[in-house]
Design an enzyme around this catalytic site. Structure first.
Site, PDB file in Angstrom:
ATOM      1  CB  SER A   1      61.212  44.535   0.308  1.00 30.50           C
ATOM      2  OG  SER A   1      60.611  43.375   0.842  1.00 30.50           O
TER       3      SER A   1
ATOM      4  CB  CYS B   1      67.342  38.410   4.260  1.00 28.55           C
ATOM      5  SG  CYS B   1      67.145  37.370   5.731  1.00 28.55           S
TER       6      CYS B   1
ATOM      7  CG  HIS C   1      67.925  34.762   2.802  1.00 31.25           C
ATOM      8  ND1 HIS C   1      66.705  35.113   3.331  1.00 31.25           N
ATOM      9  CD2 HIS C   1      67.822  34.923   1.458  1.00 31.25           C
ATOM     10  CE1 HIS C   1      65.891  35.502   2.365  1.00 31.25           C
ATOM     11  NE2 HIS C   1      66.547  35.386   1.196  1.00 31.25           N
TER      12      HIS C   1
END
Lengths: 378, 626
Positions: B326, B384, B371
Site C-alpha cells: 500500500s 482502500c 469502504h
C-alpha cells in the site's frame, strides 16, 4: 790471466754503468713495465673488489713476494736452469699423477694438492717446467728439429696436457699446451708440418667433444649462444659484455662502473676484472693497458731473440708466449670471443697462483738476458 | 772445420729463430688487434645497446601506492580510516624451506591456523616477488622480537602499510562497505599499472562505488639496486596522487538511532533529505563487522556470515526488493490525478471486492465489508484496495507505469553505492520478454495496490517519497556530499540530479500530501499511533505479502511461521510544512506496517528533528578535526 782481467774490467764497467740493476741481474725496461702493470692492477683491484682495502693489501703482498721470487730466479744462471729442466719436468709429472690420485676436489675438479702447510696446483709448475724441458731437449739437437725429435717432443707436451685436462682444468691445459707448441714453433717446426697438425686438430675436434665433461660442453654451447641460458652459464658472458659495452670510449670512471660496483658482474675481481677495466676506463683505458702488455711481450721476444744460446732462446720465447696466451684467452673470454675458461688476466686478476708462475717466468727472462754470456763462457 | 760448421749452424739457427720471433710478434699484434676490434664493436658500435641493458640492470621502477581517501559523515566523524599496520610477510622466492621457516617464525610470534589458512589462500594469488602476509597486525612486542631475530629469516620482512579501519564497525558496514585484497577477477578489470602498488580495492558499498575517487593514482620511484636486489638509492620520479576524501550526507548519530530503532529485526531504514537527495541514514539489519574483511576474513567466519539464515551480508536497503504494497498508493493516486483519469473529489464505490467487467473473479479489498463510497484522500487514508483497483483499471497499465517510472520505480536510482538493484515495475512488455505471456487486465489491478510482481527497494521508496515531500522533483539519491583532493584543497560539492515529475499542478501534490498527512493525523489513519504534537508527519503504511520462503533451507515450524508473515512497510516525511526528512522503513515479516514499521520511522524522524545535535557546517566538518 789477461783475458780474465779484461772480463773483470768489462764487468766493472757494467757495474758502473748499470749500477744496482745490473748487479741484481734485472732488466730495467721489463721491470718498469711489470711495475706499471702491477700498480695499474692494484688500482683496478681496489675498484673491482668493491673498494676492499684488505684485498688490495693482500694482493700487494703477493705481488711483492712474487717480485722477490722473480729477482731470486734472475740470479740463477741459465746453465743451472738448463740442468734443472728435466728433473723439474719429471717432478711436475709426478705431482700431476699425485693430484689425480689424491688431489682435493673443488667445484667438480681435482686440481689441488694439499701439502699440509700449503695447497698448490701442480699444473702451474708445468707452465714453466714444460718449456724448460722442451728447450733443453730441443737445444741438444740440431735445429730445426727432425721428425723423430718432434714426435718425442709431442709426447713430452701431451703427457702433462692430458693429465691436466683430465683434472679437468681446460684453461691450464690450454696454457701448458700453448707453451709447448710455442717452444716447438720457435725451434723451427716446418710450416708444412704446422699446417698438417692444424688440419689434424680440426679433424680431432669431434673426438675432443666426446671426451669433454658435460660442464665443458655446456660452456662451449653457451659460448656459441649466451642467450640460451641468460641466468645460468650465459650470465657471465652477457654481464661482462654489458659492462664493457656500456663503458664506451671513455668509461664510466674509476669506481663508477655500475655493472661492477653493483655486483652484476660475476667474478669481478678475478677472471672478469678485464670487464671492470672496460666499463670504468673505456676503450681508451683498455688500449693503454694493451700497449703496456704489448711492451712486456715485445721486450720478452727481444730478450729471446738476443739470447746467446738455443736453450735460452727457446725458453725465453715460450715463456713470453705463455704470457701472451694468458692475456689473449682472458680478454677473448671476457669480451665473448672465446668460451669461458678459467684463465686470469695476468698480473691484474686477484689471486696468487698465476702471479707466482708469471713472475718466475719473468725471472727466467731476466736471468737469460742479464747472464746471456754465462753459457758462452762455459 | 767442425767448429766452423757448428758456428754456421748456430748462425742459421739464430736467423731461423729471429724469423720465428718476428712471426710471433706479428701473431701477438694480430691477436691484440682482434681483441681491439671486438672492443670497438662492443664499446662503440653497440655502446647504446649495452648502456640500455646496463641501466635496465640497476634501475628498477617501483610503484608507490597512493593513500586511500578517507570517508567522513556530515559532521566530520571518521567512517573509514587508514591506520598503520605491521604485517609479517614472506617472499617465497627467497625461502628454501617454507614450512621450516613458518615453524621457526611461530616460535617468535603466534601464528594461528587462521593465519596459515589465509597465507595458503593468498599464496597463489600474489604477484611475483611480492611478500605474502603470514601474520597481520603485529604489536610492538612482536615486532621487537622479530627484529632481533630477523637475520635468521632472509625473505621474511615486517611490512608497514596503511590498513583500512572502520571505526563505526557494523553501523556503516553496508553503506560504507569495505576494502579487501584484489582478487583475480578484479585484476582483469582494473588498470593494472595504476594498482601496481595497491593490494586492496573497494568490495562493497561506497568503498566500491567510489573506488576511482578513493584510490587515487599510483606514483613511481626509481630505485638503484644491486645484483642481489638491495635498494641502494631512491630517486623519486612521480609522487602518487592520494585518493579523494569523501564527506557523506550521512549523520552518524541518526544512523545509530535508526539501527537502534530497527533493533534485532530484519529490515532496512533509508532516510533522505528531500531537498538534496542526500542519504541521511541507511541501515540494513542485521549488521556485520566489516573490519575482518580488510585483512582477509577466515573461511569459517565467512561461512558463518554467509550461511546465517538472517543473511547479515545482504544489504536490504539497496538490494532488498519487496512488493511495496500500500505504500505505492499515494503514487498511484498522483498518477490518477496527473493523467486526468480522476479528480480529488471524484468518489468510487468499494463494496469489499472488485470484478473486472465480464469476469467473475473477486479482487478483494482488505476490508471485507467494503469502504462504501470514497474519494482520493479517504482512499489513501484508509488504504482502500478497491478504489485503487478501479483507478488502475481506468488508467491502464501503460499510463500507470509511465508515471511510476517518473518516480524511478523499476530501475536503480543511480545512487552512489555499489550493488544497487532496481526492483521491478511490471509491464506488458516485461511480461512478454521475461515470461512470454500476454498481459492480463487483472494484473493491472494488482500493480495498483503494489503487489504481485511489483518490487521496490527501500532506497527507491525513500527517494520516491522525497519527491512527494519536495513537491514534485525526483532527485537522484546520493551519499557523497562533497569531496576534496587533500586536506588543504577546496571542497568540491557533488551536484544533485533533479528530474521534475511531469505533473507540476500543486493542487495534485497537495491532495496527495494531505492524504498522507491524514494517514498519521487522521482519526482513521493507519499510522495514527505515531502522531505527535512536536511536528506533523505525512506517511503511508504498507503490508506486503511474502510469497517466497528463503532458499531450500530447513527451518523449524515456528521459524517458518514467523518467516511467512507479511512484511511491514512505512514511507513518510516530516515536517509536512517544510520537509527535512523522508523515510522508508521495511521490517521483514513485521506484520502490519502501521504497527511495526511506522514507529521505527517516527524514531528516526524524532532523532533528526527533535534531538539536540551539534550540526557542523560542511567546511568545518571537513577540516578532519575529528
Amino acid at each position: 790471466m789477461a783475458k780474465l782481467s779484461k772480463l773483470e774490467i768489462d764487468a766493472g764497467r757494467d757495474v758502473q754503468e748499470r749500477g744496482l740493476a745490473a748487479r741484481l741481474h734485472l732488466d730495467l725496461p721489463l721491470l718498469l713495465f711489470l711495475l706499471l702493470l702491477s700498480a695499474f692492477g692494484l688500482l683496478m683491484l681496489y675498484s673491482a673488489s668493491g673498494q676492499s682495502v684488505v684485498q688490495v693489501e693482500r694482493q700487494a703482498i703477493r705481488l711483492g713476494l712474487a717480485l722477490l721470487l722473480m729477482i731470486a730466479i734472475a740470479q740463477l744462471s741459465p746453465a743451472l736452469l738448463r740442468q734443472w729442466s728435466a728433473p723439474l719436468y719429471l717432478l711436475g709429472l709426478g705431482l700431476l699423477a699425485a693430484v689425480l690420485l689424491f688431489g682435493e676436489q673443488s667445484k667438480g675438479a681435482q686440481r689441488w694438492l694439499d701439502l699440509g702447510i700449503l695447497r698448490f696446483q701442480p699444473s702451474e709448475v708445468l707452465k714453466l717446467a714444460l718449456p724448460m724441458m722442451l728447450a733443453w731437449y730441443l737445444s741438444l739437437r740440431p735445429l730445426p728439429p727432425r721428425l723423430l725429435d718432434i714426435l718425442l717432443a709431442s709426447i713430452l707436451i701431451a703427457l702433462p696436457v692430458l693429465m691436466i685436462a683430465k683434472q679437468p682444468d681446460l684453461g691450464t691445459a690450454l696454457l701448458v699446451a700453448s707453451a709447448g707448441l710455442a717452444t716447438l714453433f720457435l725451434a723451427g717446426l716446418r710450416w708444412r708440418l704446422i699446417l698438417g697438425l692444424a688440419a689434424l686438430a680440426a679433424a680431432a675436434a669431434p673426438l675432443l667433444w666426446s671426451l669433454m665433461h658435460d660442464y665443458q660442453r655446456q660452456r662451449v654451447l653457451t659460448f656459441l649462444d649466451p642467450g640460451s641460458d641468460p641466468l645460468g652459464a650465459g650470465y657471465h658472458i652477457i654481464q661482462s659484455q654489458i659492462a664493457i659495452g656500456s663503458g664506451g670510449l671513455y668509461g664510466k670512471g674509476w669506481l663508477q662502473g655500475t655493472q661492477s660496483q653493483l655486483e652484476f658482474l660475476p667474478e669481478r675481481s678475478t677472471d672478469f676484472i678485464f670487464a671492470v677495466i672496460g666499463e670504468e676506463l673505456g676503450l681508451f683505458g683498455i688500449l693503454a693497458l694493451m700497449l703496456l702488455y704489448l711492451a712486456v711481450i715485445l721486450r720478452g721476444l727481444i730478450i729471446a731473440v738476443q739470447a746467446s744460446d738455443a736453450y735460452s732462446r727457446l725458453l725465453a720465447g715460450s715463456v713470453t708466449m705463455v704470457f701472451f696466451v694468458y692475456l689473449f684467452v682472458n680478454m677473448g673470454m671476457v669480451t665473448g670471443l672465446l668460451p669461458v675458461v678459467g684463465v686470469p688476466l695476468p698480473l691484474i686478476s686477484y689471486g696468487g697462483t698465476s702471479l707466482v708462475t708469471l713472475m718466475l717466468g719473468f725471472g727466467i727472462l731476466m736471468a737469460v738476458h742479464t747472464q746471456r754470456k754465462s753459457l758462452q763462457r762455459e | 772445420m767442425m767448429l766452423g760448421e757448428m758456428f754456421e749452424d748456430r748462425r742459421g739457427e739464430k736467423r731461423l729463430f729471429r724469423a720465428r720471433g718476428i712471426f710471433l710478434a706479428l701473431l701477438v699484434l694480430l691477436g691484440l688487434l682482434l681483441i681491439a676490434v671486438r672492443l670497438y664493436h662492443l664499446q662503440v658500435v653497440r655502446h647504446d645497446h649495452f648502456t640500455t641493458l646496463s641501466n635496465d640492470n640497476r634501475i628498477k621502477i617501483q610503484p608507490m601506492p597512493p593513500t586511500r581517501g578517507l570517508i567522513y559523515d556530515r559532521n566530520g566523524v571518521l567512517l573509514a580510516d587508514n591506520v598503520p599496520s605491521y604485517a609479517l610477510t614472506i617472499e617465497p622466492e627467497k625461502i628454501e624451506d617454507l614450512e621450516a621457516t613458518i615453524a621457526a617464525l611461530s616460535e617468535l610470534v603466534p601464528i594461528s591456523a587462521l593465519d596459515l589458512e589465509r597465507f595458503e589462500r593468498l599464496l597463489p594469488q600474489r604477484r611475483r616477488f611480492e611478500g605474502v602476509p603470514i601474520r597481520l597486525d603485529l604489536n610492538q612486542a612482536e615486532r621487537a622480537r622479530f627484529a632481533v631475530q630477523s637475520h635468521r629469516f632472509p625473505g621474511v620482512e615486517i611490512a608497514a602499510e596503511l590498513s583500512r579501519f572502520y571505526p563505526e564497525g557494523s553501523y556503516t558496514a553496508h553503506l560504507v562497505g569495505y576494502v579487501g585484497r584484489i582478487n583475480e577477477q578484479e585484476l582483469e578489470r582494473i588498470d593494472r599499472s595504476d594498482y601496481a602498488g595497491s593490494s586492496h580495492i573497494g568490495k562493497v558499498g561506497v568503498e566500491k562505488y567510489h573506488e576511482e575517487w578513493l584510490h587515487g593514482h599510483v606514483g613511481y620511484q626509481q630505485a638503484v639496486v644491486n645484483a642481489r636486489g638491495r635498494i641502494l638509492e631512491r630517486r623519486e620520479q612521480k609522487t602518487p596522487v592520494p585518493g579523494r576524501d569523501l564527506h557523506l550526507f550521512l549523520d552518524m548519530d541518526l544512523q545509530r538511532d535508526a539501527a537502534a530503532a530497527l533493533g534485532d529485526r530484519r529490515g532496512a531504514v533509508v532516510a533522505i533529505e528531500p531537498e538534496t537527495g542526500g542519504v541521511l541514514a541507511m541501515v540494513s539489519s542485521p549488521r556485520y563487522d566489516p573490519n575482518p574483511f580488510v585483512g582477509g576474513i577466515g573461511f569459517r567466519d565467512y561461512a558463518a556470515l554467509r550461511d546465517d539464515i538472517d543473511r547479515p551480508l545482504y544489504d536490504r536497503a539497496v538490494r532488498g526488493q519487496y512488493p511495496p504494497g500500500s505504500t505505492i498508493k499515494p503514487f498511484i493516486g498522483l498518477a490518477g490525478l496527473a493523467t486526468g483519469v480522476t479528480t480529488a473529489t471524484q468518489s468510487k464505490f468499494c463494496g469489499g471486492y472488485y470484478q473486472l467487467p465480464g469476469h467473475s473473479y473477486h479482487y478483494r479489498c482488505w476490508r471485507r465489508g467494503g469502504h462504501g463510497s470514497l474519494a482520493m484522500e479517504d482512499a489513501i487514508v484508509q488504504s482502500c484496495d478497491v478504489y485503487f483497483y478501479r483507478l488502475a483499471n481506468d488508467m491502464g497499465i501503460e499510463r500507470l507505469d509511465d508515471l511510476l517510472a517518473e518516480f524511478n520505480f523499476g530501475r536503480p536510482t543511480g545512487a552512489d553505492i555499489a550493488g544497487e538493484l532496481g526492483g521491478l515495475l511490471p509491464s506488458p512488455e516485461w511480461k512478454r520478454r521475461v515470461r512470454n505471456r500476454p498481459w492480463f487486465p487483472g494484473e493491472t489491478l494488482i500493480v495498483g495496490i503494489g503487489q504481485g510482481a511489483f518490487l521496490a527497494t527501500p532506497l527507491q521508496l525513500a527517494a520516491a517519497t522525497a519527491a512527494i515531500a519536495n513537491g514534485g522533483t525526483f532527485i537522484q539519491p546520493r551519499l557523497v556530499r562533497a569531496t576534496r583532493a587533500s586536506l588543504g584543497a577546496p571542497l568540491e560539492l557533488t551536484q544533485a540530479k533533479r528530474r521534475p515529475i511531469p505533473d507540476q499542478d500543486p493542487a495534485h501534490w497537495q491532495t496527495i500530501i494531505d492524504a498522507m498527512s491524514n494517514v498519521v493525523e487522521g482519526r482513521r489513519g493507519t499510522a495514527r499511533r505515531i502522531r505527535n504534537d512536536a511536528y506533523r508527519i505525512a506517511g503511508k503504511t504498507g503490508t506486503s505479502q511474502v510469497f517466497t520462503v528463503g532458499q531450500n533451507e530447513s527451518y523449524n515450524e515456528a521459524e517458518v511461521a514467523e518467516r511467512m508473515r507479511d512484511h511491514a512497510l512505512f514511507v513518510g516525511f516530516a515536517p509536512i510544512e517544510a520537509p527535512r526528512i523522508a523515510v522508508a522503513v521495511i521490517v521483514e515479516n513485521g506484520g502490519h506496517g502501521g504497527a511495526t514499521a511506522a514507529p521505527i520511522a517516527r524514531a528516526v524522524m524524532d532523532s533528526w528533528l527533535l534531538d539536540q545535535r551539534v550540526t557542523v557546517p560542511l567546511d568545518v566538518a571537513a577540516t578532519g578535526s575529528h
